[in-house]
Design a protein around this motif. Structure first.
Motif, PDB file in Angstrom:
ATOM      1  N   UNK A  52       0.885  -1.000  -0.011  1.00  0.00           N
ATOM      2  CA  UNK A  52      -0.141   0.081   0.037  1.00  0.00           C
ATOM      3  C   UNK A  52       0.837   1.380  -0.037  1.00  0.00           C
ATOM      4  N   UNK A  53       0.196   2.435  -0.210  1.00  0.00           N
ATOM      5  CA  UNK A  53       1.201   3.640  -0.461  1.00  0.00           C
ATOM      6  C   UNK A  53       1.149   4.079   0.970  1.00  0.00           C
ATOM      7  N   UNK A  54       2.116   4.785   1.344  1.00  0.00           N
ATOM      8  CA  UNK A  54       2.750   5.236   2.491  1.00  0.00           C
ATOM      9  C   UNK A  54       3.162   6.727   2.261  1.00  0.00           C
ATOM     10  N   UNK A  55       2.935   7.412   3.536  1.00  0.00           N
ATOM     11  CA  UNK A  55       3.176   8.784   3.458  1.00  0.00           C
ATOM     12  C   UNK A  55       4.416   9.105   4.382  1.00  0.00           C
ATOM     13  N   UNK A  56       5.448   9.276   3.684  1.00  0.00           N
ATOM     14  CA  UNK A  56       6.620   9.475   4.644  1.00  0.00           C
ATOM     15  C   UNK A  56       7.480  10.808   4.331  1.00  0.00           C
TER      16      UNK A  56
END
Length: 363
Positions: A52-56
């Motif tokens: 899944x996409x992550x916000x880093x």
């Protein structure tokens, strides 16, 4: 006779009952849907599950060589980032919406952060703005969407010996590989090529890893000219040869590969050329139009000539932005992303083509 409920209590009961009925109706619609139950995510061609996409957050933005910056991306709000092995890469969704792929060059044991590095590529070298955005927009404190990791360039663990050849920023996936085989006590050698020593990231660390035994050969073009690839490959044992760099370097390695060696490549561009052997037609069913895709152009270019708002990003079959559903026709898949299941009725129109004379897209 029971006392009537206060007005507020009646309102709460009515609202609760309405919400319950709505949830039951939604549940019935879900159960009746032909899409339910949802199928499990399929394994991509690379063998790694989709993440899944992550916000880093960009915790560190530093210059590590001339024209090269390294980013440390942290997920402090997460218990731990998805694991990765040497050779893996990330998709970075840049603030502009562009999607670019960068090899992981940090420590796989560090589950708190990812590290990537990228060289600034100017328009005169074919750059399309992604590397400049990384250099200028992804400053410390900026959040960025990350997808992955995925691995198209896995390190085998049973080779008798390893030979690594890297050109310029192609050192990024190789760096993690060298660390891994060195820590395992394996036999390894590295040929590291670049325009100048100042432009070659991680050079000091690699020379230390190589030690006094000459396991690391550095060839800076401004000092020594082009590398002797054949001489390097023939100078010692090699069970597995890993190459990442410009096409010319990979072609040189393939041409000089000793017999019995297994060649593994990580390319900066699609495996096959964008053009094909013959032209074909693409019908855009929803738009009611038909376009001709010439032998020297792409489906994406032909479609965008009619539908300029058609989304795209990497133009290399890596990011999936230009994925389209195929209603009819046989597909010549040339991407690095879609799963075997997805390839049945989808294609990435930036690189893939038709096997016959006609395709019909849901566009």
């Amino acid at each position: 006779m029971p006392l009537p409920l206060p007005r507020t209590a009646r309102a709460v009961i009515l609202a609760t009952g309405a919400a319950l009925l709505a949830r039951r109706a939604l549940r019935r619609r879900i159960d009746a849907s032909p899409l339910w139950p949802l199928p499990a995510l399929e394994e991509p061609v690379s063998g790694q599950p989709r993440s899944r996409a992550l916000r880093l957050r960009v915790a560190r933005h530093e210059r590590v060589a001339d024209g090269v910056v390294q980013l440390r991306l942290e997920g402090g709000h997460l218990d731990g980032l998805p694991a990765w092995d040497p050779g893996a890469h990330l998709d970075l969704v840049l603030p502009s919406g562009l999607v670019r792929q960068y090899s992981l060059c940090g420590d796989p044991e560090d589950t708190s952060s990812y590290t990537v590095a990228t060289r600034l590529i100017g328009a005169d070298e074919g750059g399309r703005g992604g590397s400049r955005e990384v250099h200028e927009a992804l400053r410390e404190g900026v959040e960025v969407e990350v997808r992955g990791p995925r691995n198209r360039f896995p390190l085998v663990d049973d080779a008798g010996a390893y030979v690594f050849v890297a050109g310029g920023i192609g050192i990024t996936p190789v760096l993690a590989m060298v660390r891994a085989v060195d820590a395992a006590g394996a036999d390894w050698r590295l040929l590291y090529c670049g325009r100048s020593r100042a432009s070659m990231p991680f050079l000091e660390e690699l020379e230390k890893l190589g030690g006094p035994g000459g396991r690391v050969t550095v060839v800076a073009e401004d000092e020594a000219g082009r590398p002797d690839v054949g001489g390097f490959l023939g100078a010692g044992a090699a069970g597995a040869v890993y190459v990442c760099g410009p096409e010319g370097l990979m072609d040189a390695v393939a041409g000089a590969l000793p017999e019995g060696c297994a060649l593994h490549l990580e390319r900066f561009a699609p495996t096959t050329a964008a053009g094909g052997e013959s032209a074909f037609e693409v019908e855009l069913r929803r738009s009611g139009r038909t376009v001709t895709v010439g032998a020297d152009t792409t489906v994406l270019a032909a479609v965008r000539a009619e539908l300029p708002d058609t989304p795209y990003s990497c133009e290399q079959g890596f990011c999936g932005t230009c994925r389209h559903r195929v209603l009819e026709g046989e597909i010549d898949h040339r991407d690095e992303l879609l799963t075997d299941g997805e390839r049945g009725d989808s294609m990435l129109i930036c690189v893939s083509r038709a096997r016959g004379t006609r395709l019909v897209l849901d566009a």
